[in-house]
Design a protein around this motif. Structure first.
Motif, PDB file in Angstrom:
ATOM      1  N   ALA A   1      -0.848   7.107  -8.648  1.00  0.00           N
ATOM      2  CA  ALA A   1      -0.432   5.712  -8.865  1.00  0.00           C
ATOM      3  C   ALA A   1      -0.187   4.976  -7.552  1.00  0.00           C
TER       4      ALA A   1
ATOM      5  N   PHE B   1      -3.211   2.888  -5.121  1.00  0.00           N
ATOM      6  CA  PHE B   1      -3.747   1.529  -5.221  1.00  0.00           C
ATOM      7  C   PHE B   1      -2.846   0.640  -6.061  1.00  0.00           C
ATOM      8  N   PHE B   2      -2.974  -0.653  -5.811  1.00  0.00           N
ATOM      9  CA  PHE B   2      -2.139  -1.641  -6.504  1.00  0.00           C
ATOM     10  C   PHE B   2      -3.006  -2.846  -6.891  1.00  0.00           C
ATOM     11  N   LEU B   3      -2.369  -3.808  -7.557  1.00  0.00           N
ATOM     12  CA  LEU B   3      -3.059  -5.055  -7.922  1.00  0.00           C
ATOM     13  C   LEU B   3      -2.573  -6.158  -6.999  1.00  0.00           C
ATOM     14  N   LEU B   4      -3.492  -6.904  -6.443  1.00  0.00           N
ATOM     15  CA  LEU B   4      -3.118  -8.065  -5.643  1.00  0.00           C
ATOM     16  C   LEU B   4      -4.068  -9.213  -5.945  1.00  0.00           C
ATOM     17  N   GLU B   5      -3.538 -10.235  -6.585  1.00  0.00           N
ATOM     18  CA  GLU B   5      -4.287 -11.455  -6.887  1.00  0.00           C
ATOM     19  C   GLU B   5      -5.640 -11.156  -7.519  1.00  0.00           C
ATOM     20  N   GLY B   6      -5.633 -10.268  -8.495  1.00  0.00           N
ATOM     21  CA  GLY B   6      -6.843  -9.978  -9.263  1.00  0.00           C
ATOM     22  C   GLY B   6      -7.693  -8.866  -8.683  1.00  0.00           C
TER      23      GLY B   6
ATOM     24  N   TRP C   1      -1.473  -7.941   6.283  1.00  0.00           N
ATOM     25  CA  TRP C   1      -0.546  -8.976   6.741  1.00  0.00           C
ATOM     26  C   TRP C   1       0.704  -8.321   7.337  1.00  0.00           C
ATOM     27  N   PRO C   2       1.281  -8.939   8.347  1.00  0.00           N
ATOM     28  CA  PRO C   2       2.418  -8.307   9.029  1.00  0.00           C
ATOM     29  C   PRO C   2       3.641  -8.103   8.148  1.00  0.00           C
ATOM     30  N   HIS C   3       3.771  -8.878   7.059  1.00  0.00           N
ATOM     31  CA  HIS C   3       4.968  -8.715   6.219  1.00  0.00           C
ATOM     32  C   HIS C   3       4.799  -7.618   5.170  1.00  0.00           C
ATOM     33  N   TRP C   4       3.663  -6.933   5.139  1.00  0.00           N
ATOM     34  CA  TRP C   4       3.493  -5.830   4.204  1.00  0.00           C
ATOM     35  C   TRP C   4       4.085  -4.554   4.786  1.00  0.00           C
ATOM     36  N   ASP C   5       4.548  -3.681   3.901  1.00  0.00           N
ATOM     37  CA  ASP C   5       5.209  -2.452   4.351  1.00  0.00           C
ATOM     38  C   ASP C   5       4.244  -1.350   4.751  1.00  0.00           C
ATOM     39  N   GLN C   6       3.010  -1.408   4.257  1.00  0.00           N
ATOM     40  CA  GLN C   6       2.022  -0.407   4.673  1.00  0.00           C
ATOM     41  C   GLN C   6       0.648  -1.060   4.771  1.00  0.00           C
TER      42      GLN C   6
ATOM     43  N   TYR D   1      -3.577  -1.206   4.168  1.00  0.00           N
ATOM     44  CA  TYR D   1      -4.565  -0.904   3.140  1.00  0.00           C
ATOM     45  C   TYR D   1      -5.954  -1.007   3.765  1.00  0.00           C
TER      46      TYR D   1
END
Lengths: 77, 303
Positions: A20, A23-28, A61-66, A68
């Protein structure tokens, strides 16, 4: 198909390699930590659902924690 | 975060379980944060509990984004579709809306500020045309430069537009809530998904069947019911007017077309980059699964 349903499908049918948190969902779009795992999912989706799946490098983006490596979406028919 | 429409005491800070709040309202949202919020969103609740939860959530904008299960590649027919056509004297209806807007300076005083409360009770006169926004949603929009979205003219709660109430009746909604979504030139409403909270909140407020029903976080509806929102232009499309449903666009619309859409999951956005205002009737309400709209059927109406 809704994201939660698709995620359950992928994690169930590729359980030996995909978890789980891979991968994640981001804006479709599905967004993968590792490109290698994205390719496994792309192969699974194209063969199982007879769809065309696109991938590209992720803009991180710099504000993401990890970070991709790959993002993925489905070709409109 | 300069101005709050509600006392901060109304915000439930126990909903905060994210490490860094300063990063939570920055687009594109952190995918892991969205996943955490989605887990919260999927927890079982009654409709009343859900409304209370989302209404007092400190990060409404993130909850809304996390509630979308849309996957890019979804067919256009699942994003938006025409469900009916209404033959009526649209010229007179549109002229009346235009006159109302002139009389009330809706174009010339176009602004979208923080509002005090939901509009769910009958009102004698409408004093503000600002649509309701959750603080964090408006903060988020303003941070990204979306300072004027559209103006909202009440129909259901006032007595100014009897002919539009007749149109509302055609659809036989429970707890119908109709308004005119009037977008003056320069208006832009960024991508978002809905909870249809104004109509939903009216139903929860006045109807125990809805208040106590289980909230289904996948359909974003009360169990056994379908929340519907339909859009009806009162004027023809003008070049420069935009209405997007993710990768799909609605354009060249005509008065009387009735559009149904996937409000729950398909992010949609509007902009008026033309030089004519863009009026749409917006009717929201609840139907049972046996209703023709819930079954995806077509109707022709003549008024």
């Amino acid at each position: 198909m809704k994201y939660v349903t698709l995620k359950q499908d992928i994690c169930k049918n590729l359980s030996s390699t995909i978890q789980a948190e891979d991968f994640f969902l981001l804006e479709g779009k599905l967004i993968f930590v590792l490109h290698e795992k994205a390719m496994q999912v792309k192969d699974y989706l194209e063969k199982t659902y007879d769809i065309k799946v696109h991938t590209q490098l992720t803009r991180n983006w710099p504000h993401w924690d990890q970070e991709y490596e790959t993002e993925m979406w489905i070709q409109n028919k | 975060m300069e101005k709050y429409k509600r006392n901060l005491d109304a915000i439930d800070h126990t909903q905060n379980r994210y490490n860094d709040h300063n990063k939570i309202h920055i687009h594109p949202y952190d995918p892991q944060v969205l996943e955490k919020v989605r887990e919260d969103f999927l927890l079982p609740r009654t409709c009343k509990e859900f409304i209370d939860w989302v209404d007092t959530h400190p990060h409404y904008d993130v909850v809304a984004e996390a509630s979308s299960q849309y996957i890019r590649g979804t067919d256009r027919s699942e994003a938006f579709w025409q469900c009916a056509n209404i033959q009526a004297d649209w010229q007179s209806i549109n002229d009346k809306i235009t006159k109302y807007c002139l009389d009330n300076e809706i174009d010339t005083k176009f602004d979208t500020d923080y509002t005090e409360e939901w509009r769910i009770y009958d009102m004698k006169d409408q004093n503000t045309y600002v649509p309701f926004r959750h603080n964090s949603e408006l903060d988020n929009q303003r941070k990204h430069g979306f300072k004027k979205q559209y103006q909202l003219i009440e129909v259901t709660l006032t007595d100014h537009f009897a002919e539009l109430k007749d149109i509302e009746q055609l659809f036989e909604f429970d707890w119908a809530k109709t308004d005119i979504n009037y977008q003056p030139t320069s208006g832009a409403f960024p991508r978002h998904v809905d909870f249809l909270t104004t109509a939903f909140k009216r139903a929860v407020e006045f109807d125990e069947r809805i208040a106590n029903a289980k909230y289904n976080p996948l359909t974003k509806c009360p169990e056994g019911w379908v929340l519907k929102r339909i859009l009806i232009p009162t004027d023809s499309w003008y070049p420069g007017q935009m209405f997007s449903f993710e990768e799909h666009f609605w354009t060249d619309w005509k008065p009387g077309q009735v559009i149904d859409f996937n409000w729950a999951h398909c992010r949609h956005a509007t902009a008026n980059s033309g030089y004519s205002p863009r009026p749409l009737i917006k009717i929201t309400g609840l139907v049972k699964e046996s209703h023709w709209l819930a079954k995806g059927e077509w109707r022709d109406f003549v008024l």
